[in-house]
Design an enzyme around this catalytic site. Structure first.
Site, PDB file in Angstrom:
ATOM      1  N   HIS A  89      -5.389  24.572  -6.146  1.00 57.89           N
ATOM      2  CA  HIS A  89      -4.433  23.922  -7.060  1.00 57.89           C
ATOM      3  C   HIS A  89      -3.178  24.788  -7.156  1.00 57.89           C
ATOM      4  O   HIS A  89      -3.275  25.998  -7.326  1.00 57.89           O
ATOM      5  CB  HIS A  89      -5.065  23.775  -8.443  1.00 57.89           C
ATOM      6  CG  HIS A  89      -4.109  23.254  -9.476  1.00 57.89           C
ATOM      7  ND1 HIS A  89      -3.751  21.912  -9.553  1.00 57.89           N
ATOM      8  CD2 HIS A  89      -3.407  23.894 -10.449  1.00 57.89           C
ATOM      9  CE1 HIS A  89      -2.889  21.764 -10.543  1.00 57.89           C
ATOM     10  NE2 HIS A  89      -2.664  22.940 -11.106  1.00 57.89           N
ATOM     11  N   GLY A 119       5.544  -1.371  13.949  1.00 57.85           N
ATOM     12  CA  GLY A 119       4.483  -0.373  14.109  1.00 57.85           C
ATOM     13  C   GLY A 119       5.033   1.031  13.929  1.00 57.85           C
ATOM     14  O   GLY A 119       6.170   1.232  13.497  1.00 57.85           O
ATOM     15  N   GLY A 145       1.720  10.864  42.760  1.00 58.17           N
ATOM     16  CA  GLY A 145       0.377  10.936  43.321  1.00 58.17           C
ATOM     17  C   GLY A 145      -0.189   9.553  43.584  1.00 58.17           C
ATOM     18  O   GLY A 145      -0.254   8.728  42.668  1.00 58.17           O
TER      19      GLY A 145
END
Length: 466
Positions: A444, A182, A116
């Site tokens: 829990h 990273g 596009g």
């Protein structure tokens, strides 16, 4: 020529979500994608395939290292079938991108395959098998990003690779050198480490995951070194050379001394850059920044009033979920609504194991801003749930305003941190105090109890289980 209320260029998480929301709001919508499948980087060569390989390699590592302790004996050698692992990953990708095809049909969104390019501010040329032109009252640019490279590195895409090629290697590297500490480098490094590779990470900054809280960096560094990662921080890479099947990386260490690393594969993961190639933005009059990003205002509107931009191609964190929020934001803005995004509350995640997740401010940011804060931290190993699953590494840290007790940041590393961070996002969206979280019942045994305990520690140093 077909005419639309909205055309979206790019079908990644930002683009396809924007298209769906536009369609939901009654706009006639088109989406343009240059590749054969929808979904962009994330679904095809990013988030989804990397998680598939992370999960597969995690199963293998558990089978080799932990099954026996769980009382599961497997006779004979346990072997990696890399071809099948890559094949399963591709099946996951195909199912996921196929799901986007379904969503486009369901929402009656027209899909155009091809590149596009703006002809002008209201017309887009699409170059695919044939060349078409459409008209759009509004356009949303969602063209995403591509892996960055170092200017002196020649990517041969065979042994010197980006994340895209690392997701489909034909063999397990003997020694994988990862340039960049990273999220992407560490995740893929861990995949191949589990499968038997020696892994060396070279990071320019003084710590891995340098944009996250320093406490998370230290803990992840400790865990990875325990699994025999070689991590080299404060190293500036100078050259990457291939000689046959050997890769030689030269770098300067912190003292300025030259050091050499040798391996058989090198993954270059030094971030990503906005991608606007072929967009022909200038034909529409759209301004780009010096860094190649599309310039936008607080409404994600470009300098051309009917053209907007979202996701990796604009400023901010390059995250799929940030792009999705921006896609919805623009769609609702076009419909006359008044949406909002709090960029401080977009979580960041690293999908290593243990997972790393964070939202809000880091300690470093609070100190720099001169904000007085208090800290509550709770170790995962103090949880019954963590002992049951043998996932003992990590902690949850809550940063709260010293006076008001409002939560300013939550930083966690541990099993399922990627899922747990959502509770912190909800709490902070509603301006919760640390005490608010500490007074909420948490099932829990669960990993999320660590968040409650860290909130108790931040409230008045009153964690219960330590």
């Amino acid at each position: 020529m077909n005419s639309y209320d909205v055309a979206i260029i790019g079908s990644g998480p930002g683009g396809y979500v924007a298209a769906i929301r536009c369609a939901q709001l009654g706009m006639k919508t088109a989406i343009i994608e240059k590749y054969a499948t929808l979904g962009g980087t994330c679904l095809n060569v990013g988030c989804i395939p990397s998680k598939a390989l992370l999960d597969s390699s995690h199963h293998y590592e558990d089978a080799v290292k932990h099954f026996e302790e769980h009382g599961i004996d497997i006779p004979g050698d346990i072997k990696v079938n890399l071809k099948q692992m890559i094949s399963r990953k591709q099946t996951v990708v195909d199912q996921t991108t196929g799901g986007i095809d379904f969503l486009m049909k369901k929402n009656k969104i027209d899909v155009y395959q091809g590149l596009g390019s703006f002809k002008d501010a209201t017309h887009i040329t699409i170059k695919g098998e044939k060349t078409e032109e459409i008209e759009a009252k509004y356009t949303i640019i969602a063209t995403g990003s591509k892996p960055s490279n170092l200017p002196f590195v020649e990517l041969d895409k065979e042994r010197i690779v980006t994340s895209t090629e690392a997701l489909k290697l034909k063999e397990i590297p003997k020694h994988l050198i990862v340039i960049g500490g990273g999220a992407i480098g560490l995740e893929l490094g861990q995949v191949y480490k589990r499968l038997g590779s020696e892994v060396t990470v070279i990071e320019y900054m003084d710590r891995i995951i340098p944009t996250m809280d320093a406490g998370l960096s230290r803990e992840l560094n400790k865990v990875l070194k325990k699994s025999k990662f070689s991590i080299n921080v404060s190293h500036k890479v100078k050259s990457v050379e291939r000689k046959g099947d050997e890769i030689i990386v030269k770098a300067d260490n912190k003292k300025g001394e030259e050091v050499e690393f040798k391996g058989d594969y090198c993954l270059v993961s030094v971030g990503r850059r906005p991608y606007t190639d072929g967009l022909n933005a200038e034909a529409a009059g759209v301004k780009l920044t010096d860094r190649g990003q599309v310039e936008v205002n607080e409404h994600l509107q470009t300098n051309v009033k009917n053209i907007y931009a979202i996701g990796d191609v604009v400023k901010g964190a390059m995250l799929a979920h940030k792009a999705e929020e921006e896609g919805v934001f623009v769609a609702e803005t076009l419909a006359g609504q008044k949406p909002h995004i709090d960029y401080n509350l977009i979580p960041g995640v690293v999908y290593t194991w243990p997972e790393v997740a964070a939202v809000g401010k880091t300690e470093e940011e609070l100190k720099e801003a001169g904000v007085e804060y208090k800290t509550g931290q709770f170790p995962m190993r103090a949880l019954g749930r963590s002992r049951a699953s043998m996932d003992l590494d990590g902690f949850v840290k809550v940063l709260a305003d010293k006076e008001t007790d409002e939560i300013l940041g939550v930083h966690m590393i541990g099993a399922r941190a990627a899922d747990m961070i959502a509770e912190a996002v909800v709490g902070m969206e509603f301006r919760a105090s640390a005490e608010d979280i500490s007074r909420i019942s948490h099932a829990h045994p669960t990993y999320t109890e660590a968040f409650k305990e860290a909130a108790l520690a931040a409230t008045d140093d009153r964690a219960l289980h330590i």
